[in-house]
Scaffold this motif. Sequence first.
Motif, PDB file in Angstrom:
ATOM      1  N   LEU A  89       0.819  -1.210   0.000  1.00 50.14           N
ATOM      2  CA  LEU A  89       0.000   0.000   0.000  1.00 50.14           C
ATOM      3  C   LEU A  89       0.856   1.264   0.000  1.00 50.14           C
ATOM      4  N   THR A  90       1.975   1.235   0.702  1.00 50.55           N
ATOM      5  CA  THR A  90       2.886   2.376   0.689  1.00 50.55           C
ATOM      6  C   THR A  90       3.436   2.609  -0.708  1.00 50.55           C
ATOM      7  N   ALA A  91       3.818   1.524  -1.383  1.00 46.83           N
ATOM      8  CA  ALA A  91       4.328   1.656  -2.751  1.00 46.83           C
ATOM      9  C   ALA A  91       3.263   2.229  -3.687  1.00 46.83           C
ATOM     10  N   ILE A  92       2.044   1.764  -3.555  1.00 50.93           N
ATOM     11  CA  ILE A  92       0.948   2.280  -4.401  1.00 50.93           C
ATOM     12  C   ILE A  92       0.720   3.760  -4.143  1.00 50.93           C
ATOM     13  N   LEU A  93       0.700   4.151  -2.871  1.00 54.42           N
ATOM     14  CA  LEU A  93       0.494   5.564  -2.546  1.00 54.42           C
ATOM     15  C   LEU A  93       1.634   6.441  -3.053  1.00 54.42           C
ATOM     16  N   LEU A  94       2.870   5.939  -2.983  1.00 58.27           N
ATOM     17  CA  LEU A  94       3.996   6.721  -3.487  1.00 58.27           C
ATOM     18  C   LEU A  94       3.928   6.890  -4.998  1.00 58.27           C
ATOM     19  N   VAL A  95       3.524   5.847  -5.701  1.00 54.47           N
ATOM     20  CA  VAL A  95       3.355   5.954  -7.153  1.00 54.47           C
ATOM     21  C   VAL A  95       2.251   6.954  -7.487  1.00 54.47           C
TER      22      VAL A  95
END
Length: 162
Positions: A89-95
Amino acid sequence: MIGTLAGFVAGWLLGKVLFALPRNNPLATTSSGVIAFAAVLLTYGATELIEGYGLIAAFAMGLILRRGESDHDYHTRLHSFSEALEHALTAILLVLLGGALPVLWPYLDWPHALLGCALIFLIRPATGMVSLFGSDLSLRQRAIISFYGCAGWARSIISFML
């Protein structure tokens, strides 16, 4: 009140299903945390449907479930699953944030940039230091917790061990 009660009931029921009913329950021996994630979503949604506070219910459900069989191997797998989910989820939010930045750049000016930096690097740490005044933590631990926020607690424990 409704959220706490709904979370208690949901955690108790899930604990019975996972750990008490059949002792060798395939749900408890699975290596997937999807069951607990689905239980959190179900508890949240059902509590909201009965006009309760779903976040409190999901939190209470997690506490009750964790107390059910705290030494069961399922909790270790569940912790690993939640960490993997958090990273995804952190990776998705950063993207998504990276995709939104080109649209937001024209609205950023110096006063807003300075305010953002002050909030992150001065006001939040100062507020954290004041709120931790009187605790039995060392100055270094209070500084780490104040700067990093919730994640700072774990970092302060690690730094204390080093």
